[in-house]
Design a protein around this motif. Structure first.
Motif, short mmCIF file in Angstrom:
data_model
loop_
_atom_site.label_atom_id
_atom_site.label_comp_id
_atom_site.label_asym_id
_atom_site.label_seq_id
_atom_site.Cartn_x
_atom_site.Cartn_y
_atom_site.Cartn_z
N GLU A 137 0.83 -1.20 0.00
CA GLU A 137 0.00 0.00 0.00
C GLU A 137 0.87 1.26 0.00
O GLU A 137 0.60 2.21 -0.74
CB GLU A 137 -0.92 -0.01 1.22
CG GLU A 137 -1.90 1.15 1.24
CD GLU A 137 -2.82 1.08 2.44
OE1 GLU A 137 -2.79 2.02 3.26
OE2 GLU A 137 -3.57 0.09 2.55
N ALA A 138 1.91 1.26 0.80
CA ALA A 138 2.81 2.42 0.85
C ALA A 138 3.50 2.63 -0.49
O ALA A 138 3.63 3.77 -0.96
CB ALA A 138 3.84 2.24 1.97
N LEU A 139 3.94 1.55 -1.11
CA LEU A 139 4.60 1.65 -2.42
C LEU A 139 3.63 2.20 -3.46
O LEU A 139 3.99 3.09 -4.25
CB LEU A 139 5.14 0.29 -2.85
CG LEU A 139 5.80 0.23 -4.23
CD1 LEU A 139 7.02 1.13 -4.29
CD2 LEU A 139 6.19 -1.21 -4.55
N ALA A 140 2.41 1.71 -3.45
CA ALA A 140 1.41 2.19 -4.41
C ALA A 140 1.14 3.68 -4.21
O ALA A 140 1.02 4.43 -5.19
CB ALA A 140 0.12 1.38 -4.28
N ARG A 141 1.08 4.13 -2.97
CA ARG A 141 0.85 5.55 -2.69
C ARG A 141 2.04 6.38 -3.16
O ARG A 141 1.88 7.48 -3.69
CB ARG A 141 0.61 5.77 -1.21
CG ARG A 141 -0.74 5.25 -0.75
CD ARG A 141 -0.91 5.39 0.73
NE ARG A 141 -1.16 6.80 1.04
CZ ARG A 141 -1.22 7.28 2.26
NH1 ARG A 141 -1.03 6.48 3.30
NH2 ARG A 141 -1.45 8.54 2.47
N THR A 142 3.24 5.89 -2.95
CA THR A 142 4.44 6.61 -3.37
C THR A 142 4.49 6.73 -4.88
O THR A 142 4.75 7.81 -5.43
CB THR A 142 5.70 5.92 -2.83
OG1 THR A 142 5.64 5.90 -1.40
CG2 THR A 142 6.97 6.63 -3.27
N VAL A 143 4.23 5.63 -5.57
CA VAL A 143 4.23 5.66 -7.04
C VAL A 143 3.15 6.60 -7.55
O VAL A 143 3.39 7.40 -8.45
CB VAL A 143 4.05 4.23 -7.61
CG1 VAL A 143 3.74 4.26 -9.10
CG2 VAL A 143 5.30 3.40 -7.34
#
Length: 144
Positions: free
Chosen positions: A82-88
């Protein structure tokens, strides 16, 4: 020519300001995922570093060690995803369309599925410096 340079510098400044803003937002962004059985909740920062593990209920007490361990690993993984998706998503507005950013960040980019469209990506990066109607100079050759 100087107008093109000014445009390129202005675009560079705009992108730098946008990156600074995104980085500031991500510095305070956290993702929290709670397991389906509500036995554990994991919080990670925008880089995927675990910042908190909570046990909202006492359900974890009746779990076997391996079961609790697996639940922790799965919940941490979901929080990181989830954090990676938000960062991307935060950076996508600055990137050329079609760039498989998540695949690049996770190492999932697969050359078997086809090469990355580098020519299109480079053209997008340099679109401000060289408008479509501007002639492209030949590569410089110099005497040695």
């Amino acid at each position: 020519m100087s107008n093109q340079v000014e445009q390129a510098l202005a675009e560079l400044e705009r992108q730098k300001a946008a990156i600074d803003e995104i980085q500031g937002d991500l510095h305070t962004a956290y993702s929290t995922v709670t397991a389906k059985n509500r036995a554990v909740a994991v919080t990670v920062d925008s880089r995927g570093t675990v910042t908190a593990i909570k046990f909202p209920t006492s359900a974890y007490r009746s779990m076997a060690g391996p079961e609790l361990g697996e639940l922790l690993v799965d919940t941490i993984g979901s929080a990181r995803d989830e954090a990676l998706a938000r960062t991307v998503a935060a950076f996508e507005s600055l990137l050329p369309a079609g760039l498989p950013m998540i695949d690049l960040l996770t190492g999932e980019a697969d050359p078997e599925r086809g090469p990355l469209p580098m020519d299109r990506l480079l053209a997008e990066v340099f679109r401000v410096a060289e408008p479509d109607d501007a002639p492209v100079p030949p590569p410089a050759t110099g005497a040695r």
